[in-house]
Scaffold this motif. Structure first.
Motif, PDB file in Angstrom:
ATOM      1  N   PRO A  81      -9.713 -25.131 -39.231  1.00  0.00           N
ATOM      2  CA  PRO A  81     -10.582 -24.148 -39.924  1.00  0.00           C
ATOM      3  C   PRO A  81     -11.958 -24.723 -40.286  1.00  0.00           C
ATOM      4  O   PRO A  81     -12.941 -23.979 -40.321  1.00  0.00           O
ATOM      5  N   SER A  82     -12.010 -26.032 -40.526  1.00  0.00           N
ATOM      6  CA  SER A  82     -13.312 -26.636 -40.872  1.00  0.00           C
ATOM      7  C   SER A  82     -14.262 -26.568 -39.697  1.00  0.00           C
ATOM      8  O   SER A  82     -15.473 -26.262 -39.853  1.00  0.00           O
ATOM      9  N   PHE A  83     -13.763 -26.834 -38.468  1.00  0.00           N
ATOM     10  CA  PHE A  83     -14.617 -26.712 -37.286  1.00  0.00           C
ATOM     11  C   PHE A  83     -15.031 -25.264 -37.053  1.00  0.00           C
ATOM     12  O   PHE A  83     -16.137 -24.991 -36.591  1.00  0.00           O
TER      13      PHE A  83
ATOM     14  N   ALA B 218     -15.260 -28.767 -47.190  1.00  0.00           N
ATOM     15  CA  ALA B 218     -14.749 -29.090 -48.525  1.00  0.00           C
ATOM     16  C   ALA B 218     -13.474 -28.298 -48.849  1.00  0.00           C
ATOM     17  O   ALA B 218     -12.480 -28.849 -49.349  1.00  0.00           O
ATOM     18  N   ARG B 219     -13.534 -26.999 -48.528  1.00  0.00           N
ATOM     19  CA  ARG B 219     -12.366 -26.161 -48.876  1.00  0.00           C
ATOM     20  C   ARG B 219     -11.144 -26.556 -48.080  1.00  0.00           C
ATOM     21  O   ARG B 219     -10.066 -26.755 -48.632  1.00  0.00           O
ATOM     22  N   TRP B 220     -11.290 -26.669 -46.763  1.00  0.00           N
ATOM     23  CA  TRP B 220     -10.102 -26.863 -45.931  1.00  0.00           C
ATOM     24  C   TRP B 220      -9.582 -28.299 -45.975  1.00  0.00           C
ATOM     25  O   TRP B 220      -8.369 -28.523 -45.864  1.00  0.00           O
ATOM     26  N   VAL B 221     -10.459 -29.270 -46.183  1.00  0.00           N
ATOM     27  CA  VAL B 221      -9.968 -30.640 -46.382  1.00  0.00           C
ATOM     28  C   VAL B 221      -9.186 -30.718 -47.685  1.00  0.00           C
ATOM     29  O   VAL B 221      -8.134 -31.362 -47.770  1.00  0.00           O
ATOM     30  N   HIS B 222      -9.691 -30.051 -48.711  1.00  0.00           N
ATOM     31  CA  HIS B 222      -8.994 -30.026 -49.994  1.00  0.00           C
ATOM     32  C   HIS B 222      -7.632 -29.350 -49.842  1.00  0.00           C
ATOM     33  O   HIS B 222      -6.632 -29.793 -50.436  1.00  0.00           O
TER      34      HIS B 222
END
Length: 812
Positions: free
Chosen positions: A453-455, A461-465
């Motif tokens: 989702p980050s790509f 920030a949201r998806w790593v968290h």
């Protein structure tokens, strides 16, 4: 007081011959005048399909004696039983001769030789001091199992024990110690003999002080971040210090685990998640996560320790000290572990019997309920073998030790419970395999959630968290802990009621049982005879009939005589000693009681004397003792083995559970069928010899399904074997299920505990998986708070623990 009953001397008015002429002609010469002959036990009467003799109301007082008949023709007519002749001496109460040995009123366990384990020389048990979690226990066990030379290793978090079998166990202790410390540096190996009796002492030193300091720095750091945003290094330093204080040991444990090649570990995953949020600047969240995790661990340890103490204290009856008598008669108080075989111990009134042994002096009565569950006392006297765990009554005893503390029954019971905790059920093994698959899958999901989702969205920030949040729930800690703890609760609850399960696998096996096979003489009967009924003919009352039978049997020493005398004693009967007694071998006794000729014994005795038995209806089971007086049939005493109370209720409950009940006995089919009908047992296997037992069990299982076989000895032919009775203590290592209590309702209780334990385990599984699913769904929905995920996961663990503890406190 004389031990012999008082005997009546022949009156000068009586005939010099022992019995009347008619009976002499029938039975032959009499013995010498002063000779008393005891009657052998009457033989069993063949059963007939007839109705039982109807009962008659008593119309006279207890203690009424037979009237003297006309001696010129004593068999001609039957006279009322009243108005004794003047020369009859006053009636004396029945005196049962005192026995030189104990009279076991209740069930007394047998004293067996010391048991020996398989590969005993290579088997070791150690306590793991400071064992912090079920996860740590699982890691240590897995690592030890891979060591060359160790055949088996089990680490039980519930009891803090390490049990292993090795070629040279003592030489491997240093290696085992290094492995334990590599996984958790605070873990220590403690020899079982050096372990404190109170396991609550096993906690990490300074754990609470570190927790308080970490909380203080967390609060201070949060305040600094709020009030000093312009100086970010100050709150960052304080919060990082709080993080290290709260999670330093977790970080060290994670490093040691990574060194050992383990990545999918709870401490490693939590460390990675918190270090990730620190890298993202969320210092408060990282410290808060460690705080919640530490609080959860503290509560878990406290709950499990309380749980462990509750269970083990209920079954730990080992003595701290004993009172040894030396050769000069001086009493010394010494540690129980120092007592040796052959030592003489003083047992004071009210003391618990500390070790197995033989009474050498003194008389008392023991409360055996802690071992057998029976409320009936057991009388003991010199040369009586007794086992540890019973409670002495009012008499002081001197006990010669036959089993030292490691081999005493109290130690064996405790070891049976602790060993049972080490036995993994199929459910535990399934979810341990599940955890090895579940954790890598969730970790992979966390990585994919952080990257894909980050790509796509660019919102790193949201998806790593969110991915870091998933790491927290990737280890199924609640499952690893709560399932075995629920089964251990069932094992502990059973031990409190005298039911010893060999392990969680036995609790799980009971759910598959479809048939209950009950061996008659260990599960249904008390092991002693009783007068079940007294049936007089019209014109005779029960008291007079029982009194006459007890008079005939006053000097006899066989089981039926003792049974009749005991029945008379329990009713406070007044028994007149016979003036003459003659034994008729194999048939019974002919006695002269107050001038009346009384016959007591087998049916053939009365038939030989030409007594009219047209009013006699044989019983379907047991033994009938017939009585005739003055040539007329007076009535019958029905004697049978005493059936345990509560049997019919037990059978009703077992049938309500959908189980088929089967009676297995060596008795005849007629007697077995009658007993089965009386107790509402569905099927009968009669005439089964010990050699045929296993074959019959296998046939029964093929016909009705998996069987629970309840007997006084173990059998490998049944799916589950239970031992009940006095031989139960000796079967702790052989049977799947041991009933130290003699109450048959314990069988139903065992099924109840199986149901409650497995239900709690299933509920814990569902609860843990549902909470983890909620956390995953919240993460995808954007609520990706690491502290919330840790809090929910910790609450799930706490709820699972409390649910497991409910098995110890069932409502019904």
């Amino acid at each position: 007081m004389s031990l012999e009953p008082t005997r009546k001397s022949p009156s000068s008015d009586e005939d010099d011959s022992l019995l009347d002429a008619d009976l002499l002609a029938i039975f032959g010469d009499t013995p010498d005048e002063d000779q008393d002959v005891s009657q052998p036990a009457p033989a069993d009467e063949p059963a007939e399909d007839t109705e039982a003799l109807p009962s008659f109301d008593e119309d006279t007082d207890e203690g009424v004696q037979p009237e003297s008949l006309d001696e010129s023709d004593p068999l001609d007519e039957f006279e009322p039983f009243s108005d004794l002749p003047d020369e009859t001496p006053p009636a004396e109460p029945l005196q049962v001769p005192e026995q030189p040995e104990a009279i076991p009123v209740g069930d007394s366990p047998k004293v067996e030789p010391p048991r020996k384990r398989t590969d005993e020389d290579n088997y070791r048990v150690y306590l793991l001091k400071n064992l912090s979690s079920a996860h740590t226990a699982a890691c240590i066990e897995e690592k030890l199992r891979k060591l060359t030379g160790i055949s088996d290793a089990v680490v039980v978090y519930a009891t803090q024990q390490l049990r292993f079998l090795a070629d040279d166990p003592d030489a491997r202790l240093d290696q085992i110690r290094r492995i334990c410390m590599s996984i958790d540096p605070s873990v220590e190996l403690v020899p079982l003999s050096h372990a404190p009796r109170n396991r609550q002492e096993f906690h990490k030193p300074g754990q609470m002080r570190g927790l308080i300091a970490g909380v203080a720095f967390l609060i201070l750091g949060a305040l600094a971040q709020f009030f000093l945003p312009q100086i970010p290094l100050v709150p960052m330093f304080i919060l990082c210090l709080s993080y290290v204080i709260l999670g330093g040991d977790i970080l060290l444990s994670a490093l040691g685990t990574i060194k050992n090649g383990r990545v999918f570990d709870a401490n490693v995953l939590l460390s990675l998640a918190t270090l990730g949020v620190i890298a993202m600047g969320a210092y408060v969240e990282a410290a808060l996560v460690m705080l919640i995790y530490r609080l959860g661990m503290w509560f878990e340890q406290r709950t499990v320790a309380k749980h462990r103490r509750h269970i083990l204290s209920a079954v730990d009856m080992r003595p701290e000290v004993v009172h040894r008598i030396d050769n000069q008669g001086v009493v010394h108080t010494i540690p129980a572990a120092e007592a040796q075989v052959g030592d003489l111990l003083l047992i004071r009134p009210g003391d618990r019997i500390p070790l197995d042994g033989i009474v050498r002096a003194g008389q008392s009565r023991l409360d055996t309920s802690p071992i057998t569950g029976s409320a009936a006392p057991m009388a003991v006297a010199p040369n009586t073998p007794i086992v540890s765990g019973c409670i002495n009554g009012t008499g002081a005893l001197q006990l010669e030790v036959t089993h030292a503390l490691p081999d005493a029954l109290v130690t064996r019971i405790l070891e049976a419970v602790e060993t049972a905790a080490a036995d993994s059920s199929q459910m535990e093994r399934r979810f341990l395999r599940f955890s090895r698959i579940y954790t890598p899958i969730i970790v992979l999901l966390a990585v994919l959630t952080a990257l894909i989702p980050s790509f796509i969205t660019g919102d790193w920030a949201r998806w790593v968290h969110t991915g870091l949040t998933f790491l927290v729930v990737s280890y199924p800690g609640a499952l690893i802990l709560s399932v075995p703890l629920a089964l251990f609760s069932g094992i502990g609850a059973g031990a409190e009621h005298g039911i010893l399960f060999r392990g969680g696998s036995v609790l799980e096996s009971l759910k598959d049982i479809r048939t209950i096979v009950l061996e008659q003489y260990s599960t249904l009967s008390r092991g002693k005879l009783e007068v079940q009924s007294v049936a007089p003919v019209p014109g005779m009352n029960e008291s007079a009939l029982l009194s006459m039978a007890a008079s005939c049997e006053l000097n006899a020493d066989h089981a039926f005589a003792r049974c009749i005398r005991m029945a008379a004693q329990e009713r406070n009967m007044q028994v007149v000693p016979p003036s003459r007694v003659q034994e008729i071998p194999g048939q019974g006794i002919v006695a002269m009681i107050s001038g009346v000729t009384v016959l007591c014994g087998h049916r053939s005795l009365l038939e030989t004397a030409h007594v009219d038995l047209s009013g006699y209806i044989p019983a379907e089971s047991g033994t009938d003792v017939l009585v005739a007086a003055g040539g007329r049939f007076a009535g019958v005493l029905h004697i049978a083995e005493a059936v345990k109370p509560g049997i019919k209720t037990t059978m009703k409950r077992l049938r309500a559970l959908g189980l088929t009940t089967v009676l297995m006995t060596a008795s005849s089919s007629e007697q077995a069928e009658a007993l089965a009908a009386q107790l509402d047992i569905q099927e009968v296997q009669a005439g089964v010899s010990p050699d045929e037992r296993d074959t019959v069990l296998e046939e029964t299982e093929r016909a009705h399904g998996a069987a629970l076989y309840v007997s006084d000895s173990a059998s490998s032919a049944a799916a589950v074997t239970a031992v009940m009775g006095s031989s139960a203590p000796s079967a702790l290592q052989a049977a799947d299920l041991v009933f130290l209590t003699s109450d048959p309702q314990a069988i139903c209780h065992a099924f109840d505990l199986s149901y409650l334990s497995l239900r709690a385990a299933r509920q814990n599984i569902i609860l843990a998986l549902v909470v983890k699913l909620i956390i995953l769904l919240l993460g995808f929905a954007g609520v990706a708070w690491l502290w919330l995920a840790v809090l929910l996961d910790t609450l799930a663990t706490v709820l699972c623990l409390q649910n497991a503890l409910r098995v110890l406190r069932p409502k019904n």
